[in-house]
Write a protein that holds these residues in place. Structure first.
Motif, PDB file in Angstrom:
ATOM      1  N   GLU A  65       0.820  -1.207   0.000  1.00 22.93           N
ATOM      2  CA  GLU A  65       0.000   0.000   0.000  1.00 22.93           C
ATOM      3  C   GLU A  65       0.860   1.265   0.000  1.00 22.93           C
ATOM      4  N   VAL A  66       2.130   1.118   0.383  1.00 18.29           N
ATOM      5  CA  VAL A  66       3.015   2.273   0.512  1.00 18.29           C
ATOM      6  C   VAL A  66       4.045   2.325  -0.610  1.00 18.29           C
ATOM      7  N   ILE A  67       4.578   1.153  -0.976  1.00 16.08           N
ATOM      8  CA  ILE A  67       5.577   1.067  -2.038  1.00 16.08           C
ATOM      9  C   ILE A  67       5.148  -0.009  -3.027  1.00 16.08           C
ATOM     10  N   ASP A  68       5.923  -0.154  -4.083  1.00 16.25           N
ATOM     11  CA  ASP A  68       5.667  -1.194  -5.072  1.00 16.25           C
ATOM     12  C   ASP A  68       6.732  -2.274  -4.936  1.00 16.25           C
ATOM     13  N   PHE A  69       6.482  -3.449  -5.496  1.00  9.60           N
ATOM     14  CA  PHE A  69       7.437  -4.557  -5.448  1.00  9.60           C
ATOM     15  C   PHE A  69       7.623  -5.156  -6.832  1.00  9.60           C
ATOM     16  N   THR A  70       8.836  -5.650  -7.072  1.00 13.03           N
ATOM     17  CA  THR A  70       9.060  -6.510  -8.224  1.00 13.03           C
ATOM     18  C   THR A  70       8.444  -7.879  -7.924  1.00 13.03           C
ATOM     19  N   GLN A  71       8.525  -8.773  -8.881  1.00 13.50           N
ATOM     20  CA  GLN A  71       8.194 -10.161  -8.587  1.00 13.50           C
ATOM     21  C   GLN A  71       9.172 -10.691  -7.536  1.00 13.50           C
ATOM     22  N   ASN A  72       8.806 -11.740  -6.844  1.00 17.66           N
ATOM     23  CA  ASN A  72       9.668 -12.242  -5.778  1.00 17.66           C
ATOM     24  C   ASN A  72      10.928 -12.895  -6.342  1.00 17.66           C
ATOM     25  N   TYR A  73      12.040 -12.731  -5.640  1.00 18.58           N
ATOM     26  CA  TYR A  73      13.279 -13.403  -6.024  1.00 18.58           C
ATOM     27  C   TYR A  73      13.666 -14.498  -5.026  1.00 18.58           C
TER      28      TYR A  73
END
Length: 238
Positions: free
Chosen positions: A96-104
């Motif tokens: 809700e605060v930041i974005d994420f890449t796909q999981n590594y």
């Protein structure tokens, strides 16, 4: 003169592009094997090796900076660096605060570590966890008394000095500690929390996210990410 002006303009554009490709990678530097500071004072660990390879594949020049865990998201949002690579699990609350890449990484089992032979009341005892982690949220919702600390080292210290009955943290972080200290041992069952570890970015940095997503996927496709996960004993491979 015309050719000189064109050459000068092209050189300026090239210099600007090179400068724009520098990405500051924020990490904690205190959570081995994911990230830590080596004897030379440099960021090291699984995420350093992975991050450098991702930057190479994405055509980026990356610089590593460290930041305390409890302010690592606010300092990303405010622009002190461009990404977070710090063993950060992907959760709805953080998203809700930041974005994420796909999981590594796959979701890494969390484990309880206590004094050897201790009987721990997981629902009513005192459990230590690092502030702002998925483990702290889990303890808070379990009914146990949560004892929070700014650094992972302090959570271990709380168990050793009797402040806490156990600590809940990533098993990959706790295993070397348990192996080196006969007075500490795992108790209870592992807990799966979160959606794996990913790279945090500002929500406005969609292009940067796309570049890192492509790089992560390429490492999944060619097996090199699994090789790093195995090398650093992070957990399950993809």
């Amino acid at each position: 003169m015309k050719h000189l002006l064109i050459a000068t303009a092209l050189a300026a554009l090239a210099a600007g592009a090179a400068q724009a490709q520098t990405v500051r990678m924020g990490t904690e530097g205190a959570y081995p094997p994911y990230n830590y500071i080596d004897d030379a004072g440099q960021v090291a660990g699984f995420e350093r090796e992975l991050g450098d390879e991702l930057c190479k594949r994405a055509g980026l020049t990356c610089e590593w900076v460290t930041n305390d865990w409890d302010s690592i998201i606010p300092n990303l949002v405010s622009g002190n660096y461009d990404t977070i690579m710090a063993g950060m699990s992907i959760t709805d609350e953080r998203d809700e605060v930041i974005d994420f890449t796909q999981n590594y990484t796959q979701p890494d089992p969390s484990a309880y570590l206590a004094k050897a032979g201790a009987e721990v009341d997981f629902a009513g005892g005192v459990i230590a966890a690092q502030t702002g982690t998925i483990q702290a949220s889990h303890v808070a919702s379990s009914g146990a008394t949560l004892l929070e600390f700014a650094t992972p080292e302090e959570t271990i210290g709380a168990v050793r000095n009797g402040e806490a009955d156990a600590v809940l943290a990533d098993r990959a972080y706790l295993e070397p500690i348990a192996a080196e200290d006969a007075e500490l041992d795992f108790v209870g069952e592992d807990v799966l929390i979160g959606g794996g570890v990913g790279m945090g970015l500002r929500e406005s940095d969609a292009e940067l996210k796309e570049k890192f997503n492509a790089a992560i996927q390429s490492m999944k496709d060619d097996g090199s990410l699994n090789a790093l996960i195995t090398k650093w004993e992070i957990g399950a491979t993809f």
